[in-house]
Write an enzyme that holds these catalytic residues in place. Structure first.
Site, mmCIF file in Angstrom:
data_model
loop_
_atom_site.group_PDB
_atom_site.id
_atom_site.type_symbol
_atom_site.label_atom_id
_atom_site.label_comp_id
_atom_site.label_asym_id
_atom_site.label_seq_id
_atom_site.Cartn_x
_atom_site.Cartn_y
_atom_site.Cartn_z
ATOM 1 N N CYS A 180 -5.139 10.024 -5.893
ATOM 2 C CA CYS A 180 -5.098 9.441 -7.250
ATOM 3 C C CYS A 180 -6.258 9.898 -8.111
ATOM 4 O O CYS A 180 -6.170 9.823 -9.337
ATOM 5 C CB CYS A 180 -5.057 7.921 -7.159
ATOM 6 N N THR A 198 0.815 -1.224 0.000
ATOM 7 C CA THR A 198 0.000 0.000 0.000
ATOM 8 C C THR A 198 0.850 1.277 0.000
ATOM 9 O O THR A 198 2.002 1.266 0.430
ATOM 10 C CB THR A 198 -0.945 -0.002 1.235
ATOM 11 N N LYS A 253 2.414 -5.204 3.483
ATOM 12 C CA LYS A 253 3.544 -4.283 3.549
ATOM 13 C C LYS A 253 3.032 -2.866 3.288
ATOM 14 O O LYS A 253 2.822 -2.446 2.151
ATOM 15 C CB LYS A 253 4.631 -4.621 2.508
ATOM 16 N N ASP A 313 -3.936 -0.930 -8.518
ATOM 17 C CA ASP A 313 -4.614 0.363 -8.408
ATOM 18 C C ASP A 313 -3.547 1.426 -8.505
ATOM 19 O O ASP A 313 -2.818 1.683 -7.541
ATOM 20 C CB ASP A 313 -5.386 0.450 -7.098
ATOM 21 N N GLU A 360 0.674 11.906 -14.052
ATOM 22 C CA GLU A 360 0.067 12.238 -12.766
ATOM 23 C C GLU A 360 0.974 13.210 -12.015
ATOM 24 O O GLU A 360 2.172 12.960 -11.874
ATOM 25 C CB GLU A 360 -0.076 10.941 -11.972
ATOM 26 N N GLY A 408 -2.060 5.200 -10.742
ATOM 27 C CA GLY A 408 -2.296 6.644 -10.688
ATOM 28 C C GLY A 408 -3.381 7.129 -11.639
ATOM 29 O O GLY A 408 -3.964 6.369 -12.397
HETATM 30 N N1 LIG Z 1 -5.617 3.835 -7.691
HETATM 31 C C1 LIG Z 1 -5.630 3.937 -6.376
HETATM 32 O O1 LIG Z 1 -6.493 3.403 -5.678
HETATM 33 C C2 LIG Z 1 -4.563 4.734 -5.685
HETATM 34 C C3 LIG Z 1 -4.813 5.208 -4.413
HETATM 35 C C4 LIG Z 1 -3.806 5.915 -3.758
HETATM 36 C C5 LIG Z 1 -2.585 6.119 -4.353
HETATM 37 N N2 LIG Z 1 -2.383 5.643 -5.611
HETATM 38 C C6 LIG Z 1 -1.119 5.901 -6.270
HETATM 39 O O2 LIG Z 1 -0.015 5.705 -5.373
HETATM 40 C C7 LIG Z 1 1.062 6.571 -5.731
HETATM 41 C C8 LIG Z 1 1.594 7.290 -4.507
HETATM 42 O O3 LIG Z 1 1.962 6.413 -3.514
HETATM 43 P P1 LIG Z 1 3.500 5.988 -3.236
HETATM 44 O O4 LIG Z 1 4.389 7.112 -3.587
HETATM 45 O O5 LIG Z 1 3.508 5.423 -1.863
HETATM 46 O O6 LIG Z 1 3.639 4.830 -4.316
HETATM 47 P P2 LIG Z 1 4.895 3.859 -4.571
HETATM 48 O O7 LIG Z 1 4.581 3.128 -5.824
HETATM 49 O O8 LIG Z 1 6.163 4.607 -4.479
HETATM 50 O O9 LIG Z 1 4.885 2.863 -3.302
HETATM 51 C C9 LIG Z 1 3.763 2.071 -3.010
HETATM 52 C C10 LIG Z 1 4.198 0.844 -2.212
HETATM 53 O O10 LIG Z 1 5.003 0.002 -3.047
HETATM 54 C C11 LIG Z 1 6.192 -0.373 -2.351
HETATM 55 N N3 LIG Z 1 7.233 -0.667 -3.345
HETATM 56 C C12 LIG Z 1 8.102 0.180 -3.942
HETATM 57 N N4 LIG Z 1 8.862 -0.478 -4.846
HETATM 58 C C13 LIG Z 1 8.478 -1.775 -4.815
HETATM 59 C C14 LIG Z 1 8.865 -2.960 -5.535
HETATM 60 N N5 LIG Z 1 9.819 -2.923 -6.468
HETATM 61 N N6 LIG Z 1 8.240 -4.124 -5.267
HETATM 62 C C15 LIG Z 1 7.245 -4.165 -4.355
HETATM 63 N N7 LIG Z 1 6.831 -3.097 -3.633
HETATM 64 C C16 LIG Z 1 7.433 -1.906 -3.872
HETATM 65 C C17 LIG Z 1 6.459 0.832 -1.462
HETATM 66 O O11 LIG Z 1 7.342 0.495 -0.433
HETATM 67 C C18 LIG Z 1 5.046 1.169 -0.991
HETATM 68 O O12 LIG Z 1 4.646 0.319 0.065
HETATM 69 C C19 LIG Z 1 0.467 7.527 -6.745
HETATM 70 O O13 LIG Z 1 0.880 7.173 -8.039
HETATM 71 C C20 LIG Z 1 -1.023 7.347 -6.596
HETATM 72 O O14 LIG Z 1 -1.785 7.664 -7.725
HETATM 73 C C21 LIG Z 1 -3.340 4.957 -6.288
#
Ligand SMILES: NC(=O)c1ccc[n+]([C@@H]2O[C@H](COP(=O)([O-])OP(=O)(O)OC[C@H]3O[C@@H](n4cnc5c(N)ncnc54)[C@H](O)[C@@H]3O)[C@@H](O)[C@H]2O)c1
Length: 472
Positions: free
Chosen positions: A278, A146, A172, A244, A372, A246
């Site tokens: 998002c 998440t 995680k 889910d 985004e 961006g």
């Molecule tokens: N569509 C939706 O429901 C929704 C909702 C909220 C946020 N978002 C999106 O989330 C993003 C912002 O959140 P963020 O900056 O925390 O996102 P992120 O992709 O940087 O991180 C999300 C999660 O992925 C983990 N992660 C990172 N690299 C990984 C890998 N290689 N393998 C497995 N896990 C890994 C991170 O530690 C974190 O827990 C934006 O793009 C936003 O649009 C989407």
């Protein structure tokens, strides 16, 4: 506050300090899970999967109901934690907490409601001698990964349906905001959930990668950015994926709309959670006859927003999550300005506070238009006919939500039908979301849907039982 969840973080080593993105103060600490301990986590999750699948539906439902009531009872504590670790304003954090309560209640209902169906074998000739049904069976272990921006409710959107469906979860949460997630898991366990059913892993990308690669994980339910989603898809192999990702929501404003309501919804949708949303409003497409009038009121109302400490009751816009996020926002706006865009307000950062920023004349080749922004940056763009607006709205290769403001039924229906997005809001902000709605994107990267019933269906698998009555 020190969270340890000793049983869930098998061989935790280092302590991670979770700090406020507003002023850097310590919010709490958690024990990091080292990637090398994934085998131990999986062993525990396998036991959890055995326990979860035999937990009767009434018990799954009762645990989720009890957890919902417990969160409601301590909602102010949860809201404060969200505001401190994620930097959401306290008002917005309170709303997220109540949404989490509802997500768990919906999950409790789903556990009892959606158990399978009778198969109509007599619907076609030749199978009348058979009777049967399908049941919804758990998948086993689901890895839930998440993001930081809704650190409680987005975790509940994975835990609730997974538990309702009889699965074990390897969770995680974001390394920036693990405290709300850990507190939610503690409440679940206090509410009677056998503790092996959720295994929490605390850490960043390396740990996430190790969970995604684990053979026994049957599904990865991911919410986060596109680049991470792509990396997960490459590592996952033959696992079910729910992605889910961006958005960059377009909002169409027609000249015949309720003008004041449209401006108010666009200001709220653009700058809610400092644009770290998002389905936040990113591109506002305004019919030319009202463009100047809309621009004047939108910019004036945006300038009234108070940026500052998320814990102050009158703050409208809190900080971005990190310095890196601020630098990214600045760079996107600078590139747009260099390409000919005009700055109407904002773009003067102070620490992690980046004020609401409005641009016009943005060439559609700019990344601030097509990607985004995930920051409080909104683009204004005039259009002539509705077809032009729909064309502009549909330009980018991915989309979650869109919206239209109009008093004309035909324009609303035309837009709802032609905009390619997972949800089209009519006379409402692009960021309206009710937690029972199917929620997800169209186009690149879209896989699966959240919204409790839909996630539950993704997280369960049908098993057919077919009885031939004529055979001895
Ligand atoms: N569509 C939706 O429901 C929704 C909702 C909220 C946020 N978002 C999106 O989330 C993003 C912002 O959140 P963020 O900056 O925390 O996102 P992120 O992709 O940087 O991180 C999300 C999660 O992925 C983990 N992660 C990172 N690299 C990984 C890998 N290689 N393998 C497995 N896990 C890994 C991170 O530690 C974190 O827990 C934006 O793009 C936003 O649009 C989407």
């Amino acid at each position: 506050m020190m969270h340890n969840l000793a049983l869930t973080q098998a061989t935790g080593l280092e302590e991670i300090a979770v700090t406020s993105p507003f002023d850097g103060t310590l919010v709490g600490t958690v024990v990091e899970t080292c990637a090398a301990s994934v085998d131990a986590l999986l062993e525990r999750a396998r036991r959890g999967a055995q326990i979860a699948r035999t937990l009767p539906r009434h018990k799954r439902s009762a645990i989720l109901e009890t957890a919902a009531a417990a969160i409601e009872a301590s909602r102010e504590e949860f809201a404060l934690l969200i505001a401190k670790e994620a930097g959401k304003t306290i008002t917005q954090a309170r709303k997220e907490t109540i949404r989490c309560v509802n997500t768990l209640k919906l999950s409790a209902d789903e556990a009892k409601r959606n158990a399978g169906e009778v198969i109509p074998f007599d619907a076609y000739a030749g199978s009348e001698s058979r009777q049967g049904w399908y049941t919804r069976e758990p998948l086993g272990i689901i890895a839930a990964i998440t993001p930081y921006n809704d650190p409680l409710n987005l975790v509940a959107h994975k835990l609730g349906p997974a538990i309702a469906g009889g699965n074990a979860v390897l969770l995680k949460p974001s390394e920036f905001t693990p405290l709300s997630a850990v507190k939610l898991v503690e409440v679940m366990i206090e509410s009677g959930l056998p503790e092996e059913i959720i295994t929490v892993a605390i850490g960043g990308p390396e740990l996430g990668k190790a969970l995604v690669a684990a053979r026994d994980v049957r599904m990865i339910s991911f919410t986060g950015g596109f680049a991470t989603g792509e990396a997960i898809a490459k590592t996952a192999g033959l696992k079910k994926l729910a992605m889910d990702l961006g958005g960059n929501a377009p909002v169409v404003v027609m000249e015949n709309c309720n003008f004041d309501a449209a401006v108010e919804a666009c200001v709220s949708g653009g700058f809610w959670a400092a644009g770290q949303n998002c389905i936040g409003t990113q591109r506002i497409l305004i019919q030319r006859p009202i463009y100047q009038q809309f621009k004047a009121k939108f910019v004036a109302d945006t300038k009234k927003l108070k940026t500052g400490n998320p814990l102050d009751a009158d703050t409208d816009v809190g900080p971005l999550i990190s310095e890196k996020a601020v630098s990214r926002a600045i760079a996107m706006v600078e590139r747009a300005l260099a390409a000919g865009a005009t700055l109407l307000c904002g773009h003067k950062p102070a620490g992690n506070l980046y004020p609401p920023t409005v641009l016009e004349d943005v060439p559609i080749s700019c990344d601030v238009w097509g990607e985004e922004v995930f920051a409080p940056i909104v683009i204004l763009q005039p259009f002539d006919g509705l077809a032009d607006a729909i064309g502009l709205a549909n330009g980018p290769d991915y989309s979650l939500h869109a919206a239209i403001f109009t008093n004309e039924l035909e324009a609303a229906l035309e837009t709802a039908s032609k905009i390619e997005a997972g949800g089209v809001m009519v006379n409402d902000s692009s960021d309206y979301r009710f937690d029972a709605m199917p929620f997800g994107g169209f186009k690149y990267g879209s896989m699966g849907r959240e919204g409790v019933r839909f996630a539950y269906e993704d997280m369960t698998q049908p098993k057919v039982v077919c009885i031939n009555r004529l055979k001895p």
